[in-house]
Design a protein around this motif. Structure first.
Motif, PDB file in Angstrom:
ATOM      1  N   GLY A   1       0.780  -1.236   0.000  1.00 52.60           N
ATOM      2  CA  GLY A   1       0.000   0.000   0.000  1.00 52.60           C
ATOM      3  C   GLY A   1       0.804   1.274   0.000  1.00 52.60           C
ATOM      4  N   LYS A   2       2.114   1.178   0.121  1.00 56.02           N
ATOM      5  CA  LYS A   2       2.961   2.366   0.175  1.00 56.02           C
ATOM      6  C   LYS A   2       3.651   2.606  -1.161  1.00 56.02           C
ATOM      7  CE  LYS A   2       6.819   4.446   2.737  1.00 56.02           C
ATOM      8  NZ  LYS A   2       7.789   4.266   3.840  1.00 56.02           N
ATOM      9  N   LEU A   3       3.652   3.850  -1.606  1.00 49.91           N
ATOM     10  CA  LEU A   3       4.334   4.202  -2.838  1.00 49.91           C
ATOM     11  C   LEU A   3       5.843   4.085  -2.640  1.00 49.91           C
ATOM     12  CD1 LEU A   3       3.944   5.489  -5.741  1.00 49.91           C
ATOM     13  CD2 LEU A   3       4.517   7.655  -4.642  1.00 49.91           C
ATOM     14  N   VAL A   4       6.501   3.273  -3.459  1.00 56.57           N
ATOM     15  CA  VAL A   4       7.936   3.068  -3.318  1.00 56.57           C
ATOM     16  C   VAL A   4       8.708   3.479  -4.569  1.00 56.57           C
ATOM     17  CG1 VAL A   4       7.719   1.245  -1.585  1.00 56.57           C
ATOM     18  CG2 VAL A   4       7.737   0.630  -4.015  1.00 56.57           C
ATOM     19  N   ALA A   5       8.013   3.720  -5.669  1.00 60.79           N
ATOM     20  CA  ALA A   5       8.680   4.185  -6.895  1.00 60.79           C
ATOM     21  C   ALA A   5       7.625   4.810  -7.794  1.00 60.79           C
ATOM     22  CB  ALA A   5       9.369   3.032  -7.614  1.00 60.79           C
ATOM     23  N   GLY A   6       8.079   5.649  -8.707  1.00 55.96           N
ATOM     24  CA  GLY A   6       7.164   6.323  -9.608  1.00 55.96           C
ATOM     25  C   GLY A   6       6.637   7.599  -8.985  1.00 55.96           C
ATOM     26  N   THR A   7       5.455   7.994  -9.420  1.00 57.84           N
ATOM     27  CA  THR A   7       4.880   9.263  -8.968  1.00 57.84           C
ATOM     28  C   THR A   7       3.609   9.025  -8.182  1.00 57.84           C
ATOM     29  OG1 THR A   7       3.477   9.559 -10.903  1.00 57.84           O
ATOM     30  CG2 THR A   7       5.755  10.335 -11.076  1.00 57.84           C
ATOM     31  N   SER A   8       3.085  10.089  -7.596  1.00 58.64           N
ATOM     32  CA  SER A   8       1.858   9.999  -6.818  1.00 58.64           C
ATOM     33  C   SER A   8       0.730  10.722  -7.556  1.00 58.64           C
ATOM     34  CB  SER A   8       2.070  10.619  -5.437  1.00 58.64           C
ATOM     35  OG  SER A   8       2.596  11.926  -5.558  1.00 58.64           O
ATOM     36  N   LYS A   9       0.674  10.548  -8.890  1.00 57.79           N
ATOM     37  CA  LYS A   9      -0.372  11.188  -9.671  1.00 57.79           C
ATOM     38  C   LYS A   9      -1.759  10.736  -9.231  1.00 57.79           C
ATOM     39  CE  LYS A   9       2.439  11.700 -13.837  1.00 57.79           C
ATOM     40  NZ  LYS A   9       2.587  11.294 -15.262  1.00 57.79           N
ATOM     41  N   VAL A  10      -1.820   9.522  -8.685  1.00 56.54           N
ATOM     42  CA  VAL A  10      -3.107   8.999  -8.245  1.00 56.54           C
ATOM     43  C   VAL A  10      -3.640   9.788  -7.054  1.00 56.54           C
ATOM     44  CG1 VAL A  10      -2.600   6.706  -9.082  1.00 56.54           C
ATOM     45  CG2 VAL A  10      -2.072   7.271  -6.743  1.00 56.54           C
TER      46      VAL A  10
END
Length: 467
Positions: free
Chosen positions: A458-467
């Protein structure tokens, strides 16, 4: 009161975002879901307008149709204000690399001119010996883990080197970057260069210390990194060492990884070293290194009797087609192994493989299987099954089938948001193409440009947070 709650949720989201701790905890993702329930070809699912509820613990609460979002939100305690609409982007499970060498990342894509045993002596061992230097290890390991995360690998099964401090450092880096992983301190006490070998006693002592170090980092089921016993392969490990490693695996109930039947010269060498054993598989079995927690890479020349031993033991094979082609080792018949009930996942095997991308492993697995169709009738592995091998297959091989691999409720949200329409991407989409055709293009031509976000638990670890 409801307005205040919504404001609080928005504030919490903003704080996490600004702090770099973006997650999708307590949120609903809405888009095109693609996953496989099993390795069976009919268990591939592409679900338009699907919703996935992610709990505050980062686990999957529910999966359903978008039209049922209000009902499911009420049943599971979510708010419809927490829905993130992905449009026509794909939501897929994180990819699982069941075999990669972290120190070899530094020379991936070079040294492609030699077969396995010469390649090890000319390129691999000299590079791996450098990891006694922690500055080199930190620099290279950080780049390696960041790279595979950016390519969508949420779980990696790593070989480190014989160096205990550097292997502990790899664990620290993986934890910091948030990847799920298995990490092994490599064991080598014979047939190795003078600059890159260890005594049997020190190898066992350092391995046990490493196991204890990893196990102390968190509770079972909660820690990201799991220690894995790692004899490099039979030629580099004495009987005494293999016996000791089998004992440690049983004592601490930890998994095992090694190589098997990758190359013809290697197979012959093992037969010369262990004439008392019937086969390469028999060597591992006699040293208590073949069980339901074992992951053996390659298996190109395993005989049917050996595959049966794998099936009976519950052991898994990491199919590494990119490496097998690059080092001219041979072609593994994955269909034969699957038909015999053997667990199979995919691996990149950098730097034997020229790419850290599991997407490339998926494609090369299809190519490898297709070679068995030349001049005969053969049911080769298509893109659906190859995708399954990289997700649910890898999860089963690593003993993670109840935790990751697809979007079954109760599992952890290890996931990728894939954008097939990204500007400047590696392929084009046309208006007459349906979602499955677009996904097939992603499997065959996509790369990190299409991967918008990578989540582990559930945690963002790579890429972007566009969501």
């Amino acid at each position: 009161m409801i307005r205040q709650l919504r404001q609080a949720l928005c504030l919490l989201f903003l704080v996490r975002f600004l702090a770099g701790d973006f997650s999708v905890y307590n949120a609903i993702m809405k888009g095109t879901l693609v996953h496989c329930l099993s390795l069976h070809k009919d268990d591939f699912q592409l679900w338009n307008d699907a919703i996935v509820g992610v709990s505050e613990k980062g686990t999957i609460s529910f999966v359903g149709n978008g039209c049922d979002v209000k009902t499911l939100s009420e049943v599971y305690g979510f708010s419809v204000d927490q829905v993130t609409n992905l449009g026509r982007k794909f939501l897929i499970p994180g990819l699982i690399d069941t075999h990669l060498h972290a120190p070899q990342y530094a020379f991936t894509g070079t040294g492609t001119d030699l077969p396995l045993l010469e390649w090890l002596n000319r390129y691999t061992f000299p590079i791996e010996s450098k990891y006694a230097d922690l500055q080199i290890a930190e620099h290279a390991y950080t780049k390696a883990v960041k790279r595979v995360l950016s390519l969508g690998t949420t779980t990696g099964c790593y070989y480190a080197t014989i160096h205990l401090p550097a292997t502990k450092l790899l664990v620290q880096i993986i934890n910091q970057l948030g990847q799920r992983a298995y990490v092994g301190k490599v064991n080598m006490d014979r047939n190795s260069p003078e600059t890159y070998v260890e005594s049997t006693e020190n190898s066992l002592k350092d391995t046990e210390e490493f196991i204890q170090y990893c196990l102390a980092s968190g509770e079972e089921g909660k820690r990201l990194v799991t220690p894995i016993i790692t004899p490099r392969f039979v030629p580099s490990c004495t009987t005494e060492l293999m016996t000791g490693l089998g004992r440690l695996a049983a004592q601490y109930n930890v998994p095992i990884q090694s190589h098997i039947s990758e190359n013809c010269d290697e197979v012959k060498w093992v037969k010369d070293l262990h004439p008392e054993c019937e086969s390469y598989t028999d060597v591992y079995e006699k040293h208590n290194l073949l069980n339901e927690k074992s992951v053996m890479a390659h298996g190109v020349y395993l005989k049917d009797e050996e595959l049966q031993k794998f099936a009976d033991a519950g052991a898994g094979i990491s199919h590494c087609p990119t490496s097998n082609f690059q080092l001219a080792s041979g072609v593994f018949n994955v269909r034969n192994a699957l038909d015999k009930g053997v667990k199979v996942g995919l691996g990149t095997d950098v730097a034997g493989g020229y790419s850290s991308s599991m997407w490339e492993s998926i494609r090369q697995a299809m190519n490898a299987s297709n070679t068995f169709r030349f001049g005969r009738e053969f049911n080769s592995v298509g893109y659906r099954e190859a995708f399954a091998l990289a997700t649910v297959g890898g999860a089963e091989v690593l003993g993670l089938g109840e935790r990751v691999g697809n979007f079954w409720p109760g599992k952890e949200f290890d996931a990728l948001i894939v954008d097939p329409f990204v500007e400047g991407g590696p392929f084009d989409v046309f208006e007459w193409e349906n979602e499955e055709q677009i996904f097939e293009k992603m499997v065959m031509m996509g790369d990190d440009r299409n991967i918008e976000s990578v989540f582990v638990g559930g945690k963002l670890v790579a890429g972007t947070s566009k969501v």
